[in-house]
Design a protein around this motif. Structure first.
Motif, short mmCIF file in Angstrom:
data_model
loop_
_atom_site.label_atom_id
_atom_site.label_comp_id
_atom_site.label_asym_id
_atom_site.label_seq_id
_atom_site.Cartn_x
_atom_site.Cartn_y
_atom_site.Cartn_z
N LEU A 91 -27.85 -0.66 -2.66
CA LEU A 91 -26.79 -1.59 -3.05
C LEU A 91 -26.46 -1.44 -4.52
O LEU A 91 -25.29 -1.36 -4.91
N GLU A 92 -27.48 -1.41 -5.38
CA GLU A 92 -27.25 -1.30 -6.81
C GLU A 92 -26.64 0.04 -7.17
O GLU A 92 -25.73 0.12 -8.00
N LYS A 93 -27.13 1.11 -6.55
CA LYS A 93 -26.60 2.45 -6.86
C LYS A 93 -25.14 2.56 -6.44
O LYS A 93 -24.30 3.04 -7.21
N ASN A 94 -24.83 2.12 -5.25
CA ASN A 94 -23.45 2.23 -4.75
C ASN A 94 -22.50 1.29 -5.47
O ASN A 94 -21.31 1.58 -5.59
N LYS A 95 -23.03 0.17 -5.98
CA LYS A 95 -22.17 -0.79 -6.67
C LYS A 95 -21.55 -0.16 -7.90
O LYS A 95 -20.33 -0.24 -8.11
N TYR A 96 -22.36 0.49 -8.72
CA TYR A 96 -21.84 1.10 -9.94
C TYR A 96 -20.98 2.32 -9.63
O TYR A 96 -19.99 2.58 -10.30
N ILE A 97 -21.37 3.07 -8.61
CA ILE A 97 -20.57 4.25 -8.25
C ILE A 97 -19.19 3.83 -7.77
O ILE A 97 -18.18 4.45 -8.12
N GLU A 98 -19.11 2.76 -6.97
CA GLU A 98 -17.81 2.30 -6.47
C GLU A 98 -16.95 1.78 -7.61
O GLU A 98 -15.72 1.98 -7.61
N ILE A 99 -17.57 1.11 -8.58
CA ILE A 99 -16.79 0.63 -9.73
C ILE A 99 -16.22 1.80 -10.52
O ILE A 99 -15.04 1.82 -10.88
N ILE A 100 -17.06 2.80 -10.76
CA ILE A 100 -16.63 3.95 -11.55
C ILE A 100 -15.57 4.75 -10.79
O ILE A 100 -14.56 5.16 -11.34
N PHE A 101 -15.80 4.96 -9.48
CA PHE A 101 -14.81 5.69 -8.69
C PHE A 101 -13.51 4.91 -8.58
O PHE A 101 -12.43 5.50 -8.51
N GLY A 102 -13.61 3.58 -8.56
CA GLY A 102 -12.39 2.79 -8.49
C GLY A 102 -11.54 2.92 -9.75
O GLY A 102 -10.32 2.81 -9.70
N LEU A 103 -12.20 3.17 -10.91
CA LEU A 103 -11.48 3.38 -12.15
C LEU A 103 -11.05 4.82 -12.33
O LEU A 103 -10.30 5.14 -13.25
N SER A 104 -11.56 5.70 -11.45
CA SER A 104 -11.27 7.12 -11.61
C SER A 104 -9.85 7.43 -11.19
O SER A 104 -9.31 6.86 -10.26
N MET A 105 -9.26 8.40 -11.89
CA MET A 105 -7.92 8.85 -11.55
C MET A 105 -7.96 10.21 -10.87
O MET A 105 -7.08 10.54 -10.12
N ASP A 106 -8.97 11.00 -11.16
CA ASP A 106 -9.09 12.32 -10.57
C ASP A 106 -9.86 12.29 -9.26
O ASP A 106 -9.83 13.24 -8.49
N MET A 107 -10.61 11.23 -9.01
CA MET A 107 -11.40 11.11 -7.79
C MET A 107 -10.99 9.82 -7.07
O MET A 107 -11.80 8.94 -6.86
N GLU A 108 -9.75 9.67 -6.76
CA GLU A 108 -9.26 8.46 -6.10
C GLU A 108 -9.88 8.37 -4.70
O GLU A 108 -9.71 9.23 -3.87
N LYS A 109 -10.67 7.32 -4.48
CA LYS A 109 -11.43 7.19 -3.24
C LYS A 109 -11.24 5.82 -2.66
O LYS A 109 -10.99 4.86 -3.37
N MET A 110 -11.43 5.73 -1.37
CA MET A 110 -11.38 4.46 -0.70
C MET A 110 -12.80 3.94 -0.54
O MET A 110 -13.70 4.68 -0.20
N PRO A 111 -13.03 2.66 -0.80
CA PRO A 111 -14.37 2.14 -0.71
C PRO A 111 -14.96 2.15 0.69
O PRO A 111 -16.15 2.18 0.84
#
Length: 392
Positions: free
Chosen positions: A232-252
């Motif tokens: 949970l903790e690992k994915n929480k920060y990764i999802e936040i960072i990916f959500g701010l990413s412009m080159d790695m636009e991902k769906m949660p």
């Protein structure tokens, strides 16, 4: 390798993993033009607070500090740094495994203590200059906050972290209400300088936190819960960072395929004039409006930029944040356009045609106009309010 070495290795791997994700998002151009200037400006702004408190900070009431600290209570867990493969190997070496878990929990205690010191250092100019309080009272505030944080982390460590949706919300309501009541006691005791009650609350919070965490601290049989918290903790920060990413636009999360979509269920045509440019635009409109993540992302960028133009005091900083937000929005729209249209298996072979770039330009222009309108309204409204109402 003993348990201490194993723990330090896991902590180092955890930080390196988070840093690697950040590096994929923050390339050298963003680092040079945004991150480094922001750090330098923040340093000089913070230094200026020790010379003279800004006017907007003088308007903050003292209870706002306790409200801010209460909002910062909810984001962390006690970590044990277990991995999925540990179930095969490390659980057979109980002493090594348990030593690593205990060290991870102690590290979590210490990290939250360091976090409390950092937050108190940031509010120190307001605390000493504006409110005229002394260092001992700031230490008391830090102790109250960190003990409360430990208590909430202990309770959260006993809950099912894999529970989602409305059931998770209902389960969290009693915890929120209980924490609010205890924090209100802390505030009243601090205002009344009842340091006996403050000391009692700090000790009770710490002891109850240790009681909640004791099973994870003393047993190897909480592996599934420990692993769920780590993920949970690992994915929480990764999802936040990916959500701010412009080159790695991902769906949660994946969206289930419906036999009949809610919008355009009969694949209605949006434009009567059937041109290649309109075809690209129509595809973009249908794909983005059928998925709320794109809509939410657009309004999040608008909301954060608008809030920044309202809250930041200097006019030049408001304008700078508006420009940065506009550039960020344009880049994000380009990323979404590429994901929806440019990289699609049916349309990517047409990505070099002129109509592709014309459609992209039209979409960017149409979507940036309401963004600029809202930001401009926020900026002028804020200036008008400050000119006509002295208490703002």
């Amino acid at each position: 390798m003993n348990s201490r070495q194993l723990l330090f290795k896991r902590i180092s791997q955890n930080w390196k993993q988070q840093f690697a994700v950040v590096k994929r998002v923050v390339d050298w151009t963003v680092l040079v033009y945004l991150v480094i200037p922001a750090i330098v400006i923040s340093f000089f702004v913070y230094r200026s607070w020790w010379v003279q408190i800004p006017d907007w900070m003088t308007l903050l009431p003292f209870p706002a500090i306790f409200i801010l600290f209460f909002l910062l209570l909810w984001s962390d867990h006690f970590l044990t740094y277990v991995r999925e493969a540990d179930q095969i190997f490390l659980r057979k070496k109980e002493t090594l495994f348990l030593g690593m878990k205990r060290g991870g929990i102690i590290y979590s205690y210490a990290f939250q203590l360091l976090l409390a010191v950092t937050i108190c250092s940031l509010i120190a100019p307001l605390w000493f200059i504006q409110f005229g309080l002394h260092m001992g009272q700031l230490v008391v505030l830090a102790a109250m906050w960190v003990s409360m944080k430990w208590l909430i982390m202990g309770v959260k460590g006993r809950l099912n972290v894999e529970l989602r949706g409305w059931r998770s919300l209902l389960r969290g309501i009693p915890l929120f209400i209980g924490a609010a009541i205890i924090w209100m006691w802390c505030y009243k005791a601090f205002i009344n300088e009842n340091f006996v009650l403050i000391l009692a609350l700090i000790l009770i919070n710490t002891i109850v936190s240790a009681w909640f965490i004791r099973r994870r601290f003393n047993s190897v049989h909480t592996f599934e819960q420990d692993l769920a918290i780590e993920e949970l903790e690992k994915n929480k920060y990764i999802e936040i960072i990916f959500g701010l990413s412009m080159d790695m636009e991902k769906m949660p999360k994946p969206v289930p395929v419906r036999k009949s979509p809610r919008l355009y269920s009969k694949s209605n045509r949006i434009f009567k004039n059937r041109t290649p440019k309109n075809g690209f635009i129509e595809l973009f409109i249908k794909a983005t409006t059928r998925n709320t993540e794109y809509i939410i992302g657009y309004f999040q960028i608008m909301g954060v930029t608008s809030a920044a133009t309202v809250m930041l005091p200097p006019l030049w900083l408001k304008i700078t944040m508006a420009i940065i937000g506009t550039v960020f929005l344009l880049t994000w729209l380009g990323s979404v356009w590429y994901k929806v249209v440019g990289s699609h298996s049916f349309t990517k072979k047409y990505a070099s045609e002129e109509a592709y770039f014309e459609g992209k330009k039209v979409v960017k222009t149409i979507l940036v106009l309401p963004f600029l309108f809202i930001i401009s309204c926020s900026l002028f409204l804020n200036i008008w309010i400050r000119n006509h109402f002295f208490f703002f």
